[in-house]
Design a protein around this motif. Structure first.
Motif, PDB file in Angstrom:
ATOM      1  N   PRO A   1      43.279 -99.350 -22.659  1.00  0.00           N
ATOM      2  CA  PRO A   1      43.910-100.285 -21.972  1.00  0.00           C
ATOM      3  C   PRO A   1      44.448 -99.750 -20.530  1.00  0.00           C
ATOM      4  N   LYS A   2      45.424 -98.739 -20.942  1.00  0.00           N
ATOM      5  CA  LYS A   2      46.124 -98.020 -19.827  1.00  0.00           C
ATOM      6  C   LYS A   2      45.065 -97.487 -18.561  1.00  0.00           C
ATOM      7  N   VAL A   3      43.882 -97.019 -18.909  1.00  0.00           N
ATOM      8  CA  VAL A   3      43.193 -96.518 -17.744  1.00  0.00           C
ATOM      9  C   VAL A   3      42.588 -97.644 -17.070  1.00  0.00           C
ATOM     10  N   LEU A   4      41.953 -98.797 -17.784  1.00  0.00           N
ATOM     11  CA  LEU A   4      41.629 -99.930 -17.522  1.00  0.00           C
ATOM     12  C   LEU A   4      42.543-100.520 -16.308  1.00  0.00           C
ATOM     13  N   THR A   5      43.732-100.681 -16.649  1.00  0.00           N
ATOM     14  CA  THR A   5      44.820-100.977 -15.897  1.00  0.00           C
ATOM     15  C   THR A   5      45.081-100.142 -14.576  1.00  0.00           C
ATOM     16  N   GLU A   6      45.228 -98.844 -14.651  1.00  0.00           N
ATOM     17  CA  GLU A   6      45.300 -97.920 -13.608  1.00  0.00           C
ATOM     18  C   GLU A   6      44.228 -98.057 -12.591  1.00  0.00           C
ATOM     19  N   THR A   7      42.986 -98.214 -13.141  1.00  0.00           N
ATOM     20  CA  THR A   7      41.739 -98.327 -12.367  1.00  0.00           C
ATOM     21  C   THR A   7      41.900 -99.669 -11.483  1.00  0.00           C
ATOM     22  N   LEU A   8      42.037-100.813 -12.193  1.00  0.00           N
ATOM     23  CA  LEU A   8      42.058-102.121 -11.733  1.00  0.00           C
ATOM     24  C   LEU A   8      43.262-102.106 -10.753  1.00  0.00           C
ATOM     25  N   ARG A   9      44.305-101.564 -10.891  1.00  0.00           N
ATOM     26  CA  ARG A   9      45.444-101.475  -9.650  1.00  0.00           C
ATOM     27  C   ARG A   9      44.682-100.759  -8.693  1.00  0.00           C
TER      28      ARG A   9
END
Length: 128
Positions: A58-66
């Protein structure tokens, strides 16, 4: 008077060119996978992105989406609910990446056997 550097064509081989950052963002580990899921142009919930893209935290997904949102490739819409619903959708700029990233994905999928064979031959070579 405009800056002459802005009049020159982009060149990803030039370390000072911003196109290099754009290329790095598009070809990072997760962006092509996110684009694949969002390619229909329809909004997709965060939880569905997380479920569909195996192995992403979830952390990496959030960072990539940002990063993608900052680059103008996706929009994020939050719907007030408990828990909050967050949907992502490709922008017109993001949609313009679907065709080239799909071509790259299809190339990888159709050549994976050959690449694995070449890796095995390389790794078993006595010169290595």
């Amino acid at each position: 008077m405009p800056d002459t550097a802005q009049l020159l064509p982009a060149d990803v081989l030039d370390q000072r060119c911003p196109s290099r950052i754009a290329l790095r963002h598009l070809t990072d580990r997760w962006t092509p996978l996110i684009v694949t899921v969002l390619a229909s142009g329809e909004p997709v919930r965060f939880k569905d992105l997380k479920t569909t893209i195996q192995g992403i935290s979830p952390k990496v997904l959030t960072e990539t989406l940002r990063t993608m949102e900052r680059d103008g490739l996706v929009t994020r819409e939050i719907t007030a609910s408990v828990p909050p619903r967050v949907d992502y959708q490709l922008t017109p700029l993001g949609l313009s990446t679907v065709e080239p990233l799909t071509a790259l994905r299809l190339w990888a999928e159709s050549h994976v056997s050959e690449i694995e064979h070449n890796r095995a031959a390389y790794d078993s070579s006595p010169q290595r």
